[in-house]
Design a protein around this motif. Structure first.
Motif, PDB file in Angstrom:
ATOM      1  N   SER A 162      -6.585  17.695  12.650  1.00 21.13           N
ATOM      2  CA  SER A 162      -5.376  17.452  13.535  1.00 21.13           C
ATOM      3  C   SER A 162      -5.172  18.228  14.877  1.00 21.13           C
ATOM      4  O   SER A 162      -4.857  17.695  15.588  1.00 21.13           O
ATOM      5  CB  SER A 162      -4.201  17.899  12.506  1.00 21.13           C
ATOM      6  N   ALA A 163      -5.778  19.301  14.910  1.00 26.01           N
ATOM      7  CA  ALA A 163      -5.740  20.179  15.947  1.00 26.01           C
ATOM      8  C   ALA A 163      -6.573  19.519  17.146  1.00 26.01           C
ATOM      9  O   ALA A 163      -6.518  19.772  18.331  1.00 26.01           O
ATOM     10  CB  ALA A 163      -6.540  21.598  15.878  1.00 26.01           C
ATOM     11  N   GLU A 164      -7.745  18.834  16.718  1.00 26.49           N
ATOM     12  CA  GLU A 164      -8.557  18.050  17.820  1.00 26.49           C
ATOM     13  C   GLU A 164      -7.997  16.973  18.240  1.00 26.49           C
ATOM     14  O   GLU A 164      -8.774  15.942  18.967  1.00 26.49           O
ATOM     15  CB  GLU A 164     -10.110  17.959  17.150  1.00 26.49           C
ATOM     16  N   GLY A 165      -6.722  16.368  17.593  1.00 20.98           N
ATOM     17  CA  GLY A 165      -6.284  15.293  18.249  1.00 20.98           C
ATOM     18  C   GLY A 165      -6.277  13.863  17.354  1.00 20.98           C
ATOM     19  O   GLY A 165      -6.010  12.789  17.712  1.00 20.98           O
ATOM     20  N   THR A 166      -6.741  14.176  16.102  1.00 16.41           N
ATOM     21  CA  THR A 166      -7.367  12.919  15.204  1.00 16.41           C
ATOM     22  C   THR A 166      -6.279  12.992  14.531  1.00 16.41           C
ATOM     23  O   THR A 166      -5.659  13.872  13.682  1.00 16.41           O
ATOM     24  CB  THR A 166      -8.580  13.266  14.622  1.00 16.41           C
ATOM     25  N   GLY A 167      -5.508  11.818  14.297  1.00 14.34           N
ATOM     26  CA  GLY A 167      -4.404  11.474  13.251  1.00 14.34           C
ATOM     27  C   GLY A 167      -4.805  11.386  11.942  1.00 14.34           C
ATOM     28  O   GLY A 167      -5.730  11.180  11.709  1.00 14.34           O
ATOM     29  N   VAL A 168      -3.998  11.917  11.211  1.00 16.61           N
ATOM     30  CA  VAL A 168      -4.375  11.827   9.788  1.00 16.61           C
ATOM     31  C   VAL A 168      -2.860  11.228   9.052  1.00 16.61           C
ATOM     32  O   VAL A 168      -1.784  11.586   9.204  1.00 16.61           O
ATOM     33  CB  VAL A 168      -4.364  13.343   9.211  1.00 16.61           C
ATOM     34  N   VAL A 169      -3.414  10.220   8.120  1.00 18.41           N
ATOM     35  CA  VAL A 169      -2.189   9.515   7.399  1.00 18.41           C
ATOM     36  C   VAL A 169      -2.691   9.548   6.048  1.00 18.41           C
ATOM     37  O   VAL A 169      -3.769   9.341   5.476  1.00 18.41           O
ATOM     38  CB  VAL A 169      -2.252   7.875   8.058  1.00 18.41           C
ATOM     39  N   LEU A 170      -1.580   9.962   5.083  1.00 21.84           N
ATOM     40  CA  LEU A 170      -1.639   9.927   3.743  1.00 21.84           C
ATOM     41  C   LEU A 170      -1.361   8.542   3.246  1.00 21.84           C
ATOM     42  O   LEU A 170      -0.382   7.912   3.634  1.00 21.84           O
ATOM     43  CB  LEU A 170      -0.763  10.796   3.151  1.00 21.84           C
ATOM     44  N   VAL A 171      -2.182   7.986   2.439  1.00 23.15           N
ATOM     45  CA  VAL A 171      -1.752   6.647   2.058  1.00 23.15           C
ATOM     46  C   VAL A 171      -1.884   6.543   0.405  1.00 23.15           C
ATOM     47  O   VAL A 171      -3.216   7.047  -0.054  1.00 23.15           O
ATOM     48  CB  VAL A 171      -2.999   5.664   2.223  1.00 23.15           C
ATOM     49  N   THR A 172      -0.944   6.295  -0.339  1.00 21.65           N
ATOM     50  CA  THR A 172      -0.715   6.685  -1.810  1.00 21.65           C
ATOM     51  C   THR A 172       0.147   5.736  -2.467  1.00 21.65           C
ATOM     52  O   THR A 172       0.841   5.013  -1.948  1.00 21.65           O
ATOM     53  CB  THR A 172      -0.020   8.093  -1.785  1.00 21.65           C
ATOM     54  N   GLY A 173      -0.200   5.364  -3.944  1.00 19.84           N
ATOM     55  CA  GLY A 173       0.542   4.937  -4.548  1.00 19.84           C
ATOM     56  C   GLY A 173       1.829   5.834  -4.785  1.00 19.84           C
ATOM     57  O   GLY A 173       2.913   5.239  -5.532  1.00 19.84           O
ATOM     58  N   ARG A 174       2.200   6.940  -4.661  1.00 16.21           N
ATOM     59  CA  ARG A 174       3.066   7.652  -5.027  1.00 16.21           C
ATOM     60  C   ARG A 174       4.513   7.213  -4.263  1.00 16.21           C
ATOM     61  O   ARG A 174       4.350   6.807  -3.007  1.00 16.21           O
ATOM     62  CB  ARG A 174       3.031   9.250  -4.476  1.00 16.21           C
ATOM     63  N   PRO A 175       5.598   7.454  -4.910  1.00 16.65           N
ATOM     64  CA  PRO A 175       7.161   7.280  -4.240  1.00 16.65           C
ATOM     65  C   PRO A 175       7.289   8.552  -3.396  1.00 16.65           C
ATOM     66  O   PRO A 175       6.649   9.648  -3.190  1.00 16.65           O
ATOM     67  CB  PRO A 175       7.867   7.449  -5.182  1.00 16.65           C
ATOM     68  N   ILE A 176       8.212   8.216  -2.195  1.00 16.34           N
ATOM     69  CA  ILE A 176       8.700   9.382  -1.328  1.00 16.34           C
ATOM     70  C   ILE A 176       9.201  10.771  -2.234  1.00 16.34           C
ATOM     71  O   ILE A 176       8.890  11.842  -1.739  1.00 16.34           O
ATOM     72  CB  ILE A 176       9.837   8.804  -0.673  1.00 16.34           C
ATOM     73  N   ARG A 177       9.487  10.453  -3.267  1.00 19.65           N
ATOM     74  CA  ARG A 177      10.433  11.652  -3.841  1.00 19.65           C
ATOM     75  C   ARG A 177       9.029  12.605  -4.496  1.00 19.65           C
ATOM     76  O   ARG A 177       9.416  13.984  -4.927  1.00 19.65           O
ATOM     77  CB  ARG A 177      11.200  11.240  -5.148  1.00 19.65           C
ATOM     78  N   TRP A 178       7.874  12.094  -4.617  1.00 21.56           N
ATOM     79  CA  TRP A 178       6.701  13.104  -4.783  1.00 21.56           C
ATOM     80  C   TRP A 178       6.005  13.605  -3.848  1.00 21.56           C
ATOM     81  O   TRP A 178       5.066  14.048  -3.999  1.00 21.56           O
ATOM     82  CB  TRP A 178       5.690  12.163  -5.775  1.00 21.56           C
ATOM     83  N   LEU A 179       6.387  13.551  -2.788  1.00 24.75           N
ATOM     84  CA  LEU A 179       5.679  13.996  -1.422  1.00 24.75           C
ATOM     85  C   LEU A 179       5.589  15.405  -1.052  1.00 24.75           C
ATOM     86  O   LEU A 179       4.889  16.056  -0.272  1.00 24.75           O
ATOM     87  CB  LEU A 179       5.680  12.982  -0.267  1.00 24.75           C
TER      88      LEU A 179
END
Length: 285
Positions: free
Chosen positions: A28-45
């Protein structure tokens, strides 16, 4: 960079190791985006965000919800409409004896379930309620329909469900408990991630993704570099371009460290095949 959570980035006890936090922080500090991709609902994040130390953009509910936790805003939602839900439920009741259902509604912030549906993970959460009539199950749009029918081989069960819903909805699974997850037709982790990447001008070829279960397969076949953790389901191991260590051994962190270290001034071959790590792990910044 895109990564699944359970069974991939998280350990079995649902923790994020310090090593993984450090690797994510570095890229992240080097400018690379990180995206979480999950089956989880918002309330579990929130538990995951707290451990990572930063609220990362997240594709939830197997691609049905794209969520920005910084401003607590749903950027996109692709729910099953009430009439479609009703048709899916009707087909599965006719096809699967003893099936019971639950739905993720309000962009996966609320969970409604039939009395017969077993609550394995949602006990203690707010906004969880039992429906009063069968029609309540499909009274409002739902970003995910969940189906159980007692003890089932999930690989066999998902084939039964998918056949019953062919052309109507998507069916997948992300656990070994016999739980089937159903989304609107065309809604997958790949579709959610593709929409997010398009908004940020990122090509599929420039994304590396990590996963472990069948619900990750669409995402892993869409990205330029697909990495399975060693504990992955056979369907994931079959299509992955690379395999890293298991989630218990911080496989995602280990893979990222190799790329990042190869690109550092102290790397063994900064101009060789391991160079330009930032390009090889690109994602939405």
């Amino acid at each position: 960079m895109a990564t699944d959570l359970d069974g991939t980035l998280l350990r079995a006890d649902k923790s994020v190791s310090p090593r993984t936090v450090e690797a994510i922080s570095r890229i992240s500090a080097e400018g690379t985006g990180v995206v979480l991709v999950t089956g989880r609902p918002i309330r579990w994040l929130q538990h995951v965000y707290d451990q990572l130390g930063q609220p990362l953009p997240t594709i939830c509910a197997n691609g049905a919800v794209v969520y920005d936790p910084v401003v607590d805003q749903v950027l996109r939602a692709d729910p099953l409409a009430p009439d479609l839900l009703a048709e899916v439920v009707q087909r599965l009741r006719a096809e699967v004896p003893g099936v019971s259902f639950a739905v993720e509604v309000t962009d996966s912030r609320e969970f409604r379930h039939e009395l017969a549906y077993p609550l394995n993970w949602d006990r203690g959460y707010p906004d969880i309620r039992v429906i009063e009539t069968p029609a309540d199950l499909h009274a409002v749009p739902a970003v995910k329909l969940l189906a159980r029918a007692g003890a089932q081989d999930p690989d066999a069960f998902v084939k039964v469900v998918a056949a019953a819903l062919a052309g109507l909805a998507e069916a997948t699974h992300s656990s070994y408990t016999g739980l089937i997850e159903i989304s609107a037709a065309g809604v997958t982790k790949a579709a959610g991630l593709a929409w997010y990447c398009t908004q940020h001008g990122v090509d599929a070829a420039d994304v590396v993704a990590f996963g472990d279960m069948p619900n990750d397969v669409p995402m892993l076949t869409w990205v330029g570099r697909a990495v399975a953790v060693a504990n992955a389901h056979p369907a994931v191991l079959e299509i992955a371009g690379d395999v890293t260590a298991s989630n218990e051994e911080d496989g995602v962190a280990a893979y990222l460290e190799t790329l990042l270290d190869a690109d550092s001034p102290d790397g063994a071959d900064g101009a060789g095949a391991g160079s330009h790590a930032a390009d090889r792990i690109a994602g939405p910044a």
